[in-house]
Design an enzyme around this catalytic site. Structure first.
Site, PDB file in Angstrom:
ATOM      1  N   ARG A  46     -52.410 -76.579  19.251  1.00  0.00           N
ATOM      2  CA  ARG A  46     -50.872 -76.322  18.682  1.00  0.00           C
ATOM      3  C   ARG A  46     -51.188 -77.036  17.412  1.00  0.00           C
ATOM      4  NH1 ARG A  46     -48.252 -78.202  22.153  1.00  0.00           N
ATOM      5  NH2 ARG A  46     -46.977 -76.419  22.882  1.00  0.00           N
TER       6      ARG A  46
ATOM      7  N   SER B 294     -53.418 -77.453  25.021  1.00  0.00           N
ATOM      8  CA  SER B 294     -52.394 -76.928  24.074  1.00  0.00           C
ATOM      9  C   SER B 294     -51.912 -77.903  23.293  1.00  0.00           C
ATOM     10  CB  SER B 294     -51.269 -76.478  25.125  1.00  0.00           C
ATOM     11  OG  SER B 294     -50.801 -77.932  25.789  1.00  0.00           O
TER      12      SER B 294
ATOM     13  N   ASN C   1     -51.724 -74.557  13.858  1.00  0.00           N
ATOM     14  CA  ASN C   1     -50.618 -74.599  12.568  1.00  0.00           C
ATOM     15  C   ASN C   1     -51.409 -75.176  11.233  1.00  0.00           C
ATOM     16  OD1 ASN C   1     -47.977 -74.347  13.289  1.00  0.00           O
ATOM     17  ND2 ASN C   1     -48.761 -75.042  15.012  1.00  0.00           N
TER      18      ASN C   1
END
Length: 279
Positions: free
Chosen positions: A212, A208, A216
């Site tokens: 993440r 994660s 993005n």
């Protein structure tokens, strides 16, 4: 030899999403451990050197007088990171605070490469260096973000062993979150369940944390490509939308660049803080 110029919008995007790797050809397998993305290595190291050089220059410029704007800005970032580390991690910050500062500065500088005109470096690579492909933003490469998250998870394991001692660390692996039992059979069953849950937790944290940042920055890079395609329409509306949307997205992207660096730093501190605390 440089690759052929893209003939369609889809080819343009695919070309710009292809890394300069050790084979000099597009990667054909989803996972191939034999390939090295040289552009990611180069730009990530370059940003590390640049960030480290700025920090070193600021340290050399510190004096007993009133700090200048450059030194003041660096000191503000350093104090901010240190305060966050002190409020989250209840332990020795000798290594942890510099690690958090490094994570913030390095990720911020790598993310900031997204503001370089999209076609500038690929054009130089193709026409000057005769390289077929080039991607500039290292944090838009899942290999880089997962490698950084692996370093963070490795640090949490190191500090878990250092703070709780090897015996305490192993005991926590087999006793949390479900606890244990005085019955030997139940103790073995609960121990295996606890160990499995702990392994899942470590893997989930690492995946994660890396996904993440990658998600993005990859999305931001893709939006810049779509906006760049508007400029290729050679119409007044296309040019106006290209300039207006590009400017608007670049301004908004400043927030994303800084926010993703902040989130990566904060999660690093949170995970290290949890390594100091018992379940």
């Amino acid at each position: 030899m440089a690759g052929q110029p893209p003939a369609s919008p889809s080819e343009y995007i695919v070309h710009h999403l292809t890394h300069l790797n050790s084979t000099l050809h597009p990667q054909t397998k989803i996972i191939d451990m034999s390939i090295i993305n040289w552009d990611t290595v180069f730009f990530s190291v370059a940003m590390a050197v640049l960030a480290g050089g700025l920090m070193y220059a600021a340290a050399r410029a510190v004096s007993s007088g009133v700090p200048g704007r450059f030194v003041g800005a660096i000191e503000s970032v350093l104090e901010f990171v240190h305060e966050q580390a002190k409020s989250i991690v209840h332990g020795d910050l000798t290594y942890i605070a510099p690690l958090a500062l490094t994570a913030f500065m390095w990720v911020f500088f790598m993310n900031s490469l997204d503001f370089i005109p999209l076609d500038l470096f690929p054009w130089i690579a193709e026409h000057v260096l005769h390289l077929p492909y080039l991607r500039v933003v290292p944090s838009a490469d899942l290999n880089a973000t997962l490698a950084m998250s692996l370093m963070v998870i490795g640090s949490t394991i190191y500090y878990g062993i250092k703070v709780k001692k090897p015996g305490g660390f192993v005991h926590e692996l087999v006793s949390a979150p479900f606890g244990t039992s005085s019955n030997p059979l139940f103790a073995i069953i609960l121990g295996l369940l606890n160990l499995m849950m702990q392994m899942i937790e470590y893997v989930a944290r690492g995946v994660s944390l890396g996904m993440r940042l990658f998600g993005n920055m990859f999305a931001g890079e893709l939006v810049f490509m779509l906006i760049a395609l508007l400029g290729a329409t050679a119409t007044v509306w296309g040019g106006a939308l290209h300039f207006g949307l590009g400017l608007g997205w670049a301004i908004f992207h400043i927030l994303i660049v800084a926010l993703q660096a902040f989130i990566f730093m904060m999660l690093t501190l949170v995970y290290l803080g949890q390594a100091h605390d018992a379940h």
